[in-house]
Design a protein around this motif. Structure first.
Motif, PDB file in Angstrom:
ATOM      1  N   MET A   1      -3.357 -56.287  24.246  1.00  0.00           N
ATOM      2  CA  MET A   1      -3.362 -55.378  23.286  1.00  0.00           C
ATOM      3  C   MET A   1      -2.226 -55.411  22.337  1.00  0.00           C
ATOM      4  SD  MET A   1      -4.178 -51.280  23.452  1.00  0.00           S
ATOM      5  CE  MET A   1      -5.731 -51.543  24.567  1.00  0.00           C
ATOM      6  N   THR A   2      -2.317 -55.394  20.943  1.00  0.00           N
ATOM      7  CA  THR A   2      -1.102 -55.418  20.066  1.00  0.00           C
ATOM      8  C   THR A   2      -0.506 -54.083  19.840  1.00  0.00           C
ATOM      9  OG1 THR A   2      -2.743 -54.975  18.000  1.00  0.00           O
ATOM     10  CG2 THR A   2      -2.291 -57.160  18.774  1.00  0.00           C
ATOM     11  N   ALA A   3       0.572 -54.297  19.237  1.00  0.00           N
ATOM     12  CA  ALA A   3       1.471 -52.940  19.265  1.00  0.00           C
ATOM     13  C   ALA A   3       0.979 -52.132  18.050  1.00  0.00           C
ATOM     14  CB  ALA A   3       2.921 -53.209  18.590  1.00  0.00           C
ATOM     15  N   THR A   4       0.255 -52.699  16.987  1.00  0.00           N
ATOM     16  CA  THR A   4      -0.462 -51.925  15.915  1.00  0.00           C
ATOM     17  C   THR A   4      -1.529 -51.174  16.376  1.00  0.00           C
ATOM     18  OG1 THR A   4       0.045 -53.683  14.480  1.00  0.00           O
ATOM     19  CG2 THR A   4      -1.618 -52.150  13.777  1.00  0.00           C
ATOM     20  N   ARG A   5      -2.211 -51.644  17.510  1.00  0.00           N
ATOM     21  CA  ARG A   5      -3.549 -50.980  18.130  1.00  0.00           C
ATOM     22  C   ARG A   5      -2.923 -49.944  18.900  1.00  0.00           C
ATOM     23  NH1 ARG A   5      -8.441 -54.653  20.510  1.00  0.00           N
ATOM     24  NH2 ARG A   5      -8.497 -54.819  18.334  1.00  0.00           N
ATOM     25  N   LEU A   6      -1.989 -50.020  19.420  1.00  0.00           N
ATOM     26  CA  LEU A   6      -1.333 -48.897  20.496  1.00  0.00           C
ATOM     27  C   LEU A   6      -0.887 -47.773  19.817  1.00  0.00           C
ATOM     28  CD1 LEU A   6       1.037 -51.173  23.043  1.00  0.00           C
ATOM     29  CD2 LEU A   6      -1.232 -49.809  23.573  1.00  0.00           C
ATOM     30  N   LEU A   7      -0.386 -47.905  18.528  1.00  0.00           N
ATOM     31  CA  LEU A   7       0.215 -46.869  17.627  1.00  0.00           C
ATOM     32  C   LEU A   7      -1.116 -46.354  16.836  1.00  0.00           C
ATOM     33  CD1 LEU A   7       3.152 -48.650  15.790  1.00  0.00           C
ATOM     34  CD2 LEU A   7       3.047 -46.913  17.718  1.00  0.00           C
ATOM     35  N   ARG A   8      -2.263 -47.102  16.930  1.00  0.00           N
ATOM     36  CA  ARG A   8      -3.297 -46.351  16.230  1.00  0.00           C
ATOM     37  C   ARG A   8      -3.894 -45.371  17.014  1.00  0.00           C
ATOM     38  NH1 ARG A   8      -7.677 -50.913  15.094  1.00  0.00           N
ATOM     39  NH2 ARG A   8      -5.788 -51.833  14.056  1.00  0.00           N
ATOM     40  N   TYR A   9      -4.193 -45.465  18.123  1.00  0.00           N
ATOM     41  CA  TYR A   9      -4.684 -44.329  19.171  1.00  0.00           C
ATOM     42  C   TYR A   9      -4.256 -43.070  19.118  1.00  0.00           C
ATOM     43  CZ  TYR A   9      -7.593 -48.146  21.347  1.00  0.00           C
ATOM     44  OH  TYR A   9      -8.379 -49.315  21.386  1.00  0.00           O
ATOM     45  N   PRO A  10      -2.630 -43.117  19.168  1.00  0.00           N
ATOM     46  CA  PRO A  10      -2.346 -41.616  18.982  1.00  0.00           C
ATOM     47  C   PRO A  10      -2.603 -41.221  17.662  1.00  0.00           C
ATOM     48  CG  PRO A  10      -0.593 -43.183  19.904  1.00  0.00           C
ATOM     49  CD  PRO A  10      -1.846 -43.930  19.633  1.00  0.00           C
ATOM     50  N   PHE A  11      -2.409 -41.912  16.537  1.00  0.00           N
ATOM     51  CA  PHE A  11      -2.808 -41.410  14.945  1.00  0.00           C
ATOM     52  C   PHE A  11      -4.066 -40.964  15.068  1.00  0.00           C
ATOM     53  CE2 PHE A  11      -4.276 -42.161  11.002  1.00  0.00           C
ATOM     54  CZ  PHE A  11      -3.349 -41.643  10.094  1.00  0.00           C
ATOM     55  N   VAL A  12      -5.175 -41.689  15.532  1.00  0.00           N
ATOM     56  CA  VAL A  12      -6.476 -41.159  15.556  1.00  0.00           C
ATOM     57  C   VAL A  12      -6.708 -39.943  16.336  1.00  0.00           C
ATOM     58  CG1 VAL A  12      -8.884 -41.826  16.230  1.00  0.00           C
ATOM     59  CG2 VAL A  12      -7.390 -43.509  15.470  1.00  0.00           C
ATOM     60  N   ALA A  13      -5.972 -39.795  17.472  1.00  0.00           N
ATOM     61  CA  ALA A  13      -6.028 -38.656  18.325  1.00  0.00           C
ATOM     62  C   ALA A  13      -5.426 -37.335  17.620  1.00  0.00           C
ATOM     63  CB  ALA A  13      -5.383 -38.545  19.626  1.00  0.00           C
ATOM     64  N   LEU A  14      -4.431 -37.573  17.011  1.00  0.00           N
ATOM     65  CA  LEU A  14      -3.972 -36.500  16.225  1.00  0.00           C
ATOM     66  C   LEU A  14      -4.851 -36.067  14.949  1.00  0.00           C
ATOM     67  CD1 LEU A  14       0.038 -37.543  15.646  1.00  0.00           C
ATOM     68  CD2 LEU A  14      -0.961 -35.607  17.075  1.00  0.00           C
ATOM     69  N   VAL A  15      -5.529 -36.849  14.381  1.00  0.00           N
ATOM     70  CA  VAL A  15      -6.482 -36.569  13.275  1.00  0.00           C
ATOM     71  C   VAL A  15      -7.609 -36.116  13.822  1.00  0.00           C
ATOM     72  CG1 VAL A  15      -8.001 -37.756  11.419  1.00  0.00           C
ATOM     73  CG2 VAL A  15      -5.605 -38.528  11.662  1.00  0.00           C
ATOM     74  N   LEU A  16      -8.161 -36.336  14.781  1.00  0.00           N
ATOM     75  CA  LEU A  16      -9.240 -36.011  15.464  1.00  0.00           C
ATOM     76  C   LEU A  16      -8.771 -34.201  15.932  1.00  0.00           C
ATOM     77  CD1 LEU A  16     -10.733 -38.560  17.805  1.00  0.00           C
ATOM     78  CD2 LEU A  16     -11.862 -37.565  15.775  1.00  0.00           C
ATOM     79  N   ALA A  17      -7.744 -34.231  16.561  1.00  0.00           N
ATOM     80  CA  ALA A  17      -7.271 -32.959  17.013  1.00  0.00           C
ATOM     81  C   ALA A  17      -6.945 -31.945  15.709  1.00  0.00           C
ATOM     82  CB  ALA A  17      -5.932 -32.909  17.555  1.00  0.00           C
ATOM     83  N   ALA A  18      -6.441 -32.537  14.599  1.00  0.00           N
ATOM     84  CA  ALA A  18      -6.402 -31.722  13.613  1.00  0.00           C
ATOM     85  C   ALA A  18      -7.767 -31.160  12.910  1.00  0.00           C
ATOM     86  CB  ALA A  18      -5.706 -32.511  12.405  1.00  0.00           C
TER      87      ALA A  18
END
Length: 271
Positions: A1-18
């Protein structure tokens, strides 16, 4: 799993939470008594959940009647808007006549006119038609929209002309072609337009506020606004009414989700 994909999940989680936090907080707060709503430090889950706010809003404030008024306005206005948009979109997409481009541009030019400019003329027309203080005055004023015509025209243009010509060669009338061929093939666009129109009419505050004076004709949005006074706000009933007002639009989106998503994708790819 690439570093870009690892960073993508927290960002998506923050957007969903917002996006999820406001409606979840609204629902949980509507289940609290008034004192707990303003408790400090604030609590997420209600200590003693109660439906008393909903009961008072539905029965004492006659929210059921306002709910039926909004349902009638949104459903009838959406049906009229969809019918007009389908017929106009079909004519502009599949017929060639003198001035067809002019009429299309004329309809689209309405998108550039701010609503505030035409409020008074439309209000005067409703007055002359004796539609003030009636639900029909709220329904008819914004029923036909240039956006609906544009959506249907662009979608119907993608239907093969050969299919329509084959139906004409078999002696099928234009009305039967429209309702038996064009409409079934345009269900994704129609569902998308229905969702847009219903949500817009359901959430509309301006036209009901201008047209309706009689409390028995109030819509949901007017009822919600009535809880905001000059000196105080009835927060428990305001929150309960807000939760109840979300149910129809949420149910409509869930019902039309499959058509809605395919219609959005088709609109993004069709010319």
């Amino acid at each position: 799993m690439t570093a870009t994909r690892l960073l993508r999940y927290p960002f998506v989680a923050l957007v969903l939470a917002a996006f999820a936090l406001p409606p979840v907080w609204l629902l949980l707060s509507s289940l609290k008594p008034e004192l707990e709503i303003f408790a400090w430090p604030p609590t997420v889950l209600p200590s003693a959940p109660t439906l008393d706010n909903f009961r008072k809003a539905w029965l004492q404030d006659h929210f059921a009647g306002f709910f039926l008024n909004s349902t009638f306005v949104a459903a009838v206005s959406s049906a009229i808007s969809v019918a007009i948009s389908v017929m106009a979109g079909y004519a502009l997409a599949k017929f060639r006549f003198a001035g067809d481009t002019f009429f299309f541009l004329l309809i689209m030019s309405a998108l550039m006119i701010p609503l505030q400019i035409i409020l008074i003329p439309i209000f005067l027309v409703l007055r002359d038609l004796h539609l003030l203080n009636t639900l029909w005055g709220v329904i008819l004023a914004p029923a036909a929209t240039p956006t609906g015509v544009l959506i249907m025209r662009q979608y119907i243009r993608g239907i093969p002309d050969s299919l329509l010509e084959a139906a004409r060669m078999d002696g099928t009338s234009e009305w039967r072609i429209l309702w038996r061929i064009v409409v079934p093939l345009s269900l994704p666009a129609i569902a998308t337009l229905t969702a847009f129109s219903f949500v817009a009419r359901w959430n509309d505050f301006l036209w009901p506020f201008l047209v309706i004076n009689d409390r028995s004709q109030w819509t949901v949005q007017l009822a919600i606004a009535s809880n905001v006074g000059q000196w105080d706000i009835n927060w428990p009933r305001l929150l309960a009414m807000s939760v109840l007002s979300v149910i129809p639009t949420f149910a409509l989106f869930v019902t039309l989700q499959r058509f809605f998503m395919s219609g959005m994708m088709a609109g993004a790819t069709k010319e």
